[in-house]
Structures are given as structure tokens and as C-alpha cells.
Write a protein that holds these residues in place. Structure first.
Motif, PDB file in Angstrom:
ATOM      1  N   LEU A  74       0.856  -1.181   0.000  1.00  0.00           N
ATOM      2  CA  LEU A  74       0.000   0.000   0.000  1.00  0.00           C
ATOM      3  C   LEU A  74       0.889   1.225   0.000  1.00  0.00           C
ATOM      4  N   ILE A  75       0.477   2.260  -0.728  1.00  0.00           N
ATOM      5  CA  ILE A  75       1.263   3.487  -0.807  1.00  0.00           C
ATOM      6  C   ILE A  75       0.450   4.634  -0.221  1.00  0.00           C
ATOM      7  N   LEU A  76       1.064   5.305   0.750  1.00  0.00           N
ATOM      8  CA  LEU A  76       0.411   6.379   1.479  1.00  0.00           C
ATOM      9  C   LEU A  76       1.015   7.718   1.084  1.00  0.00           C
ATOM     10  N   GLU A  77       0.164   8.677   0.797  1.00  0.00           N
ATOM     11  CA  GLU A  77       0.597  10.036   0.473  1.00  0.00           C
ATOM     12  C   GLU A  77      -0.282  11.028   1.226  1.00  0.00           C
ATOM     13  N   ASN A  78       0.332  11.861   2.061  1.00  0.00           N
ATOM     14  CA  ASN A  78      -0.398  12.920   2.759  1.00  0.00           C
ATOM     15  C   ASN A  78      -1.630  12.399   3.493  1.00  0.00           C
ATOM     16  N   GLY A  79      -1.455  11.269   4.167  1.00  0.00           N
ATOM     17  CA  GLY A  79      -2.532  10.736   4.988  1.00  0.00           C
ATOM     18  C   GLY A  79      -3.587   9.943   4.258  1.00  0.00           C
ATOM     19  N   ARG A  80      -3.418   9.751   2.944  1.00  0.00           N
ATOM     20  CA  ARG A  80      -4.365   8.967   2.164  1.00  0.00           C
ATOM     21  C   ARG A  80      -3.629   7.872   1.399  1.00  0.00           C
ATOM     22  N   PHE A  81      -4.279   6.736   1.253  1.00  0.00           N
ATOM     23  CA  PHE A  81      -3.720   5.700   0.396  1.00  0.00           C
ATOM     24  C   PHE A  81      -4.028   6.030  -1.055  1.00  0.00           C
ATOM     25  N   VAL A  82      -2.994   6.012  -1.883  1.00  0.00           N
ATOM     26  CA  VAL A  82      -3.172   6.356  -3.294  1.00  0.00           C
ATOM     27  C   VAL A  82      -3.016   5.144  -4.210  1.00  0.00           C
ATOM     28  N   MET A  83      -2.565   4.029  -3.631  1.00  0.00           N
ATOM     29  CA  MET A  83      -2.385   2.844  -4.453  1.00  0.00           C
ATOM     30  C   MET A  83      -2.290   1.616  -3.562  1.00  0.00           C
ATOM     31  N   LYS A  84      -2.826   0.512  -4.027  1.00  0.00           N
ATOM     32  CA  LYS A  84      -2.661  -0.762  -3.334  1.00  0.00           C
ATOM     33  C   LYS A  84      -2.646  -1.860  -4.379  1.00  0.00           C
ATOM     34  N   GLY A  85      -2.108  -3.008  -3.995  1.00  0.00           N
ATOM     35  CA  GLY A  85      -2.084  -4.125  -4.925  1.00  0.00           C
ATOM     36  C   GLY A  85      -1.139  -5.201  -4.467  1.00  0.00           C
ATOM     37  N   LYS A  86      -1.008  -6.214  -5.295  1.00  0.00           N
ATOM     38  CA  LYS A  86      -0.055  -7.270  -5.000  1.00  0.00           C
ATOM     39  C   LYS A  86       1.355  -6.681  -5.054  1.00  0.00           C
ATOM     40  N   ALA A  87       2.176  -7.087  -4.097  1.00  0.00           N
ATOM     41  CA  ALA A  87       3.517  -6.514  -4.006  1.00  0.00           C
ATOM     42  C   ALA A  87       4.307  -6.730  -5.293  1.00  0.00           C
ATOM     43  N   LYS A  88       4.172  -7.904  -5.891  1.00  0.00           N
ATOM     44  CA  LYS A  88       4.938  -8.195  -7.109  1.00  0.00           C
ATOM     45  C   LYS A  88       4.519  -7.284  -8.257  1.00  0.00           C
ATOM     46  N   ASP A  89       3.237  -6.890  -8.269  1.00  0.00           N
ATOM     47  CA  ASP A  89       2.770  -5.979  -9.315  1.00  0.00           C
ATOM     48  C   ASP A  89       3.300  -4.570  -9.084  1.00  0.00           C
ATOM     49  N   LEU A  90       3.332  -4.146  -7.822  1.00  0.00           N
ATOM     50  CA  LEU A  90       3.862  -2.817  -7.517  1.00  0.00           C
ATOM     51  C   LEU A  90       5.342  -2.727  -7.868  1.00  0.00           C
ATOM     52  N   LEU A  91       6.070  -3.820  -7.673  1.00  0.00           N
ATOM     53  CA  LEU A  91       7.491  -3.827  -8.016  1.00  0.00           C
ATOM     54  C   LEU A  91       7.716  -3.582  -9.501  1.00  0.00           C
ATOM     55  N   GLU A  92       6.732  -3.954 -10.310  1.00  0.00           N
ATOM     56  CA  GLU A  92       6.865  -3.808 -11.763  1.00  0.00           C
ATOM     57  C   GLU A  92       6.203  -2.536 -12.286  1.00  0.00           C
ATOM     58  N   ASP A  93       5.479  -1.823 -11.438  1.00  0.00           N
ATOM     59  CA  ASP A  93       4.798  -0.609 -11.875  1.00  0.00           C
ATOM     60  C   ASP A  93       5.825   0.487 -12.152  1.00  0.00           C
ATOM     61  N   LYS A  94       5.751   1.107 -13.300  1.00  0.00           N
ATOM     62  CA  LYS A  94       6.796   2.061 -13.697  1.00  0.00           C
ATOM     63  C   LYS A  94       6.822   3.293 -12.784  1.00  0.00           C
ATOM     64  N   ASP A  95       5.645   3.711 -12.316  1.00  0.00           N
ATOM     65  CA  ASP A  95       5.609   4.878 -11.436  1.00  0.00           C
ATOM     66  C   ASP A  95       6.174   4.559 -10.062  1.00  0.00           C
ATOM     67  N   VAL A  96       5.854   3.390  -9.553  1.00  0.00           N
ATOM     68  CA  VAL A  96       6.420   2.957  -8.274  1.00  0.00           C
ATOM     69  C   VAL A  96       7.933   2.820  -8.407  1.00  0.00           C
ATOM     70  N   LYS A  97       8.374   2.284  -9.523  1.00  0.00           N
ATOM     71  CA  LYS A  97       9.815   2.146  -9.741  1.00  0.00           C
ATOM     72  C   LYS A  97      10.521   3.484  -9.651  1.00  0.00           C
ATOM     73  N   GLU A  98       9.933   4.500 -10.269  1.00  0.00           N
ATOM     74  CA  GLU A  98      10.608   5.798 -10.305  1.00  0.00           C
ATOM     75  C   GLU A  98      10.533   6.523  -8.975  1.00  0.00           C
ATOM     76  N   PHE A  99       9.363   6.554  -8.376  1.00  0.00           N
ATOM     77  CA  PHE A  99       9.165   7.424  -7.220  1.00  0.00           C
ATOM     78  C   PHE A  99       9.434   6.752  -5.887  1.00  0.00           C
ATOM     79  N   TYR A 100       9.525   5.410  -5.880  1.00  0.00           N
ATOM     80  CA  TYR A 100       9.795   4.728  -4.613  1.00  0.00           C
ATOM     81  C   TYR A 100      11.015   3.812  -4.678  1.00  0.00           C
ATOM     82  N   LEU A 101      11.359   3.355  -5.872  1.00  0.00           N
ATOM     83  CA  LEU A 101      12.518   2.480  -5.993  1.00  0.00           C
ATOM     84  C   LEU A 101      13.715   3.200  -6.594  1.00  0.00           C
TER      85      LEU A 101
END
Length: 258
Positions: free
Chosen positions: A210-237
Motif C-alpha cells: 500500500l502506498i500512502l501520500e499525505n494521509g491517504r492511500f493512493v495505491m494498493k495491490g499485489k507486491a509483485k505488481d507494484l514492483l513492476e509498476d513504472k511509477d512505483v519504480k521511479e518514485f519509490y525504488l
């Protein structure tokens, strides 16, 4: 598996400023669930709200553990229900020994033989603690103190173990060791809720992210899918792509959920 913990639309504030706004998520029994987010996103506040450590909070919403509402319970009652919490920064008692810390973690228990067995299990997870049995916690290294804090929590025999930034300040080698042990603890049946800034490591051992931004969840999903998400890769990885800052804002609006 059923959900062991369910958080429904909670709102938590400090001094009239909302830190958590309409947050909802669930932790499936037997899973590892990770909450990611930048500094100030509200990750620790969510954990403290669950544990009853913020007076009269949440202001709104429901927190259910094993189907029972526990919002606004006293922390000791929540612990007795079977939730153990390892806060950010370890928080060990400097003038207590390793052995005394482990006994403290089992203070709710009366089964002396089981306590001895669990101390042995903690030493199997963290062999260095066995070597330091009679050593004051204040003289341990940062990594050893983190191991001790986790070991102390395990002495409760919790159904849910909540960990806040377990890798904070540790060397890369120790980070790998801690996460390997977290995986082993989970494999023995303990459900884990993890807050962590090391997104890659956390997602690699989790089933749900789950990804939290400013007190709200903005994204959730299977961890393996988040690892492959291009936006998650850039902004969190930290893996750069052509996505711009404006693109990131559009992504947050698109992914926002409550």
C-alpha cells in the motif's frame, strides 16, 4: 485466508490538523503487508492509531482485529488481544540485559516452559543475542538493538506483529538479515504489518503493498505488481523513467482510492 486486521475509513488528527484522512486497508491472516510512503506521509501515525497510542484517536472510523472493534482501546488491552508492536527507533531499556528484555516481552504469560522455549527460538533467529544474554541493551550495536526489539515483541507470541522501519540506520548486510528473519517469522504463522522506506526490500518479501501520500492511500495491490509498476519504480525504488513530476501528480489522482 480471512482478514485479521481491518481498518475502515479512519481519520486521525494532531492539534486539529488531520494526519490520516479516510484511510482503509486490510491485513490478511498469515500475510506480510507493507505500507510505503515518503517522510511525513502518515505511516507511523497509522500504526500508533492502531495501537491506541494517540489519545482519543481515531477521530472517525473503525479498526477491527479478528472481527472485534478495537479503536480507542488502551494499548495494554490491544497487546493482550495479540498485537505486538516494534516502534521506529527500537526503544530498548539501556540498563536492562538482553535476557531481562525477553522476559519483559513475556510479562503477560504464565507458561514458564513455553517462555524458555520461545527464548530459545529468539536466539535461533538472532544468535548474536545469545552471546549477549547478560549484556546491557545500551551497549549493543544498533542492529543488535533492533534484533532485541523484535525478539522482545515475539515473546508475546503475537498473532499480528507490527514493525515500524525495522531497517532504519542499519547496514545493507544487516538489512538483508533482518528481512530474512522477518520472512522466517511469517513462515511460522505470524501475520506481519510492515512500515518501511526500503521499498524494494519490503515489497520483495510482502504479499500486499500500500502506498500512502499525505494521509491517504493512493495505491494498493499485489507486491509483485507494484514492483513492476513504472511509477512505483521511479518514485519509490529510484529507477528513473521518462515520467515527469506532472505525470506523477496525474498518477496519484488516477490511483487515489479510499
Amino acid at each position: 485466508m480471512p482478514d485479521l486486521l481491518e481498518v475502515k475509513n479512519i481519520e486521525t488528527y494532531y492539534d486539529l490538523v488531520y494526519a490520516i484522512r479516510g484511510a482503509s486497508f486490510a491485513v490478511e491472516e498469515g500475510s506480510i503487508t507493507t505500507i510505503l510512503g515518503n517522510n511525513g506521509a502518515g505511516k507511523s501515525t497509522i500504526l500508533k492509531t492502531i495501537m491506541g497510542q494517540i489519545e482519543d484517536q481515531p477521530d472517525k472510523g473503525i479498526i477491527e482485529f479478528d472481527g472485534i472493534p478495537i479503536q480507542k482501546w488502551d494499548t495494554d488491552k490491544i497487546v493482550r488481544k495479540g498485537i505486538a508492536y516494534v516502534p521506529e527507533g527500537r526503544e530498548v531499556f539501556k540498563e536492562l540485559t538482553v535476557h531481562e528484555h525477553l522476559l519483559m516481552g513475556a510479562y503477560l504469560r504464565k507458561d514458564s516452559s513455553g517462555i524458555k522455549q520461545d527464548i530459545k527460538q529468539v536466539f535461533e533467529y538472532f544468535p548474536v543475542l545469545k552471546e549477549r544474554t547478560n549484556q546491557w541493551a545500551g551497549t549493543l550495536s544498533g542492529g543488535e538493538q533492533q534484533m532485541l526489539a523484535i525478539g522482545r515483541a515475539l515473546m508475546l507470541r503475537p498473532r499480528l506483529l507490527i514493525l515500524d522501519e525495522p531497517s532504519l540506520g542499519l547496514s545493507p548486510i544487516l538489512v538483508k538479515e533482518i528481512f530474512s528473519i522477518i520472512t522466517e517469522i511469517n513462515s511460522k504463522g505470524t501475520t506481519i504489518l510492515l512500515v518501511e522506506q526500503n521499498a524494494n526490500m519490503a515489497l520483495s518479501i510482502s504479499s500486499t503493498g500500500l502506498i500512502l501520500e499525505n494521509g491517504r492511500f493512493v495505491m494498493k495491490g499485489k507486491a509483485k505488481d507494484l514492483l513492476e509498476d513504472k511509477d512505483v519504480k521511479e518514485f519509490y525504488l529510484g529507477i528513473k523513467s521518462e515520467t515527469s513530476a506532472k505525470g506523477y501528480q496525474r498518477w496519484k489522482r488516477k490511483k487515489a482510492w479510499r
